[in-house]
Design an enzyme around this catalytic site. Structure first.
Site, PDB file in Angstrom:
ATOM      1  N   LYS A   1     -81.870  26.345 -46.325  1.00 35.00           N
ATOM      2  CA  LYS A   1     -82.617  27.579 -46.619  1.00 35.00           C
ATOM      3  C   LYS A   1     -82.111  28.184 -47.939  1.00 35.00           C
ATOM      4  O   LYS A   1     -81.072  27.780 -48.445  1.00 35.00           O
ATOM      5  CB  LYS A   1     -82.462  28.579 -45.463  1.00 35.00           C
ATOM      6  CG  LYS A   1     -82.975  28.046 -44.117  1.00 35.00           C
ATOM      7  CD  LYS A   1     -84.501  28.044 -44.012  1.00 35.00           C
ATOM      8  CE  LYS A   1     -85.011  27.041 -43.013  1.00 35.00           C
ATOM      9  NZ  LYS A   1     -85.337  27.531 -41.691  1.00 35.00           N
TER      10      LYS A   1
HETATM   11  C1  PLP Z   1     -85.822  27.363 -40.332  1.00 35.87           C
HETATM   12  C2  PLP Z   1     -86.819  28.225 -39.686  1.00 35.87           C
HETATM   13  C3  PLP Z   1     -86.570  28.851 -38.451  1.00 35.87           C
HETATM   14  C4  PLP Z   1     -85.382  28.533 -37.592  1.00 35.87           C
HETATM   15  O1  PLP Z   1     -84.159  28.664 -38.138  1.00 35.87           O
HETATM   16  P1  PLP Z   1     -82.899  27.892 -37.484  1.00 35.87           P
HETATM   17  O2  PLP Z   1     -81.724  28.529 -38.132  1.00 35.87           O
HETATM   18  O3  PLP Z   1     -83.048  26.452 -37.805  1.00 35.87           O
HETATM   19  O4  PLP Z   1     -82.933  28.154 -36.012  1.00 35.87           O
HETATM   20  C5  PLP Z   1     -87.517  29.729 -37.959  1.00 35.87           C
HETATM   21  N1  PLP Z   1     -88.670  29.970 -38.613  1.00 35.87           N
HETATM   22  C6  PLP Z   1     -88.959  29.366 -39.782  1.00 35.87           C
HETATM   23  C7  PLP Z   1     -90.253  29.678 -40.457  1.00 35.87           C
HETATM   24  C8  PLP Z   1     -88.064  28.461 -40.348  1.00 35.87           C
HETATM   25  O5  PLP Z   1     -88.371  27.869 -41.506  1.00 35.87           O
END
Ligand code: PLP
Length: 384
Positions: free
Chosen positions: A192
């Site tokens: 991210k």
């Molecule tokens: C990555 C993501 C999540 C979940 O995040 P995690 O830390 O992997 O649980 C939720 N919503 C969106 C849109 C994402 O891209």
């Protein structure tokens, strides 16, 4: 040329190594693994960066969404409207809490939840809307907040993909993504825009009471030691992850800028290619400019027409260029989320996007030579 990767985190690490290594070492030496001072420091720094009253760190972005919904006191059977074109985590937690997910279509140009589709989906049972700021830019929050006010709904922003992005109101005022609704959530998954070295997440809110409720929920529903007032969960950001995040946060704007610069170069290279539609920036200045963070390009996603996507992807891979399809199947067609109430005609755009989107490598370390190679390989493929 350096090997092209979909996400390359090594350069960022090299940059902050001198801060992050001793900081991780300190967590180990002091054995403050859980709820240590690093977690508190990072929480305070993120509150300041976002301009939000409360940041509640937690274990991951999926938990963050679930806990936000628990904190709002949503009850089984309550309907929650969200986008059909997103990662499954969003709809998963709605279903897990026995709320009723109501998936709706998105916009073709910016991939975000469609306002008319939200309006159409509202029933007396609707209790919340979950806009997902997909690929790095905000959904139309001003319109969403208006609808929410009119129908007395909660707004939970899934900001896993847009941390650091600005939302620009019609009057020019700006707010950070994730701080506009009643509550926002994010993920610090390594890939991210602000990623740690494992799992992590956070919840944001300006509401003091909600923040208090949520702080208890993340810790087994405890507001006083060994008194469990509500059913909670165990969801913590560990101190080592907080040490990494606290070292990276001061660089977040620079990281997002590097993504914007890469996106601009991609856009330029494809500007005369009629089979390719480059991503639209849909709020604020309507283009990638030097002064705003309207779009922070978690993904750089093209729409293609008249090209065989599988053949293009295969060709790119054969040339050492990774690419991805986010997302290949609409959520309303996933076995776990089928619902007899859905009508295919209501998902025209998502059904189209899943067939024609393709995401190119996007991270903070892309250099000109790599971008040149990626774009020229695609253009040559198109021109045969
Ligand atoms: C990555 C993501 C999540 C979940 O995040 P995690 O830390 O992997 O649980 C939720 N919503 C969106 C849109 C994402 O891209």
């Amino acid at each position: 040329m350096k090997k092209i990767q979909m996400v390359d985190l090594k350069g960022q690490y090299n940059d902050i190594k001198d801060i992050v290594n001793p900081s991780i070492q300190e967590v180990i030496e002091t054995t403050t693994f859980i709820n240590g001072p690093k977690v508190h420091d990072f929480q305070k720094h993120l509150e300041t960066y976002l301009g939000v009253k409360h940041v509640i760190p937690c274990a991951n972005g999926t938990d963050a969404l679930q806990i936000a919904m628990m904190g709002l006191g949503l009850k089984p059977g309550d309907e929650v409207i969200t986008a059909d074109f997103t990662f499954a985590a969003t709809v998963e937690v709605i279903a897990l809490l026995q709320l009723t997910p109501v998936l709706v279509d998105v916009n073709e140009d910016d991939f975000n939840i469609n306002i008319n589709a939200i309006k159409k989906a509202i029933t007396p049972k609707t209790k919340a809307i979950v806009p997902v700021h997909l690929f790095g830019q905000c959904a139309n929050m001003e319109a969403i907040m208006e609808i929410a006010k009119e129908h007395n709904l909660f707004v939970i922003e899934d900001n896993a993909q847009a941390i650091g992005a600005n939302y620009t109101y019609k009057d020019g005022a700006k707010a950070k993504a994730g701080t506009i609704g009643h509550v926002g959530s994010t993920s610090f998954f390594p890939s991210k825009n602000l990623g740690c070295y494992g799992d992590g997440g956070a919840i944001f809110t300006n509401d003091d009471n909600l923040a208090h409720t949520i702080r208890g929920i993340v810790n087994h529903g405890m507001y006083e030691r060994y008194h469990h007032d509500v059913v909670g969960v165990n969801s913590r950001l560990d101190s080592i992850q907080a040490a990494v995040l606290d070292a990276k946060l001061p660089h977040l704007d620079k990281y997002n800028k590097a993504r914007q610069i890469a996106a601009k170069k991609y856009n330029k290279a494809f500007e005369d290619i009629e089979q390719i539609i480059t991503p639209k920036v849909s709020n604020g200045c309507l283009e990638i400019c030097d002064t705003c963070n309207c779009h922070v390009f978690h993904q750089y996603t093209l729409r293609i027409s008249g090209i065989d996507r599988d053949a293009l992807a295969k060709h790119l891979n054969s040339q050492g260029i990774p690419c991805g399809v986010y997302y290949p199947i609409p959520l309303h067609k996933q076995k776990a989320y089928l619902d007899a109430r859905y009508n295919e005609a209501d998902f025209e755009i998502t059904n189209k996007l899943v067939k024609n989107v393709i995401s190119l490598p996007m991270h903070t370390e892309l250099d000109d030579e790599q971008i040149e190679f990626i774009t020229s390989t695609i253009i040559k493929f198109i021109n045969g």
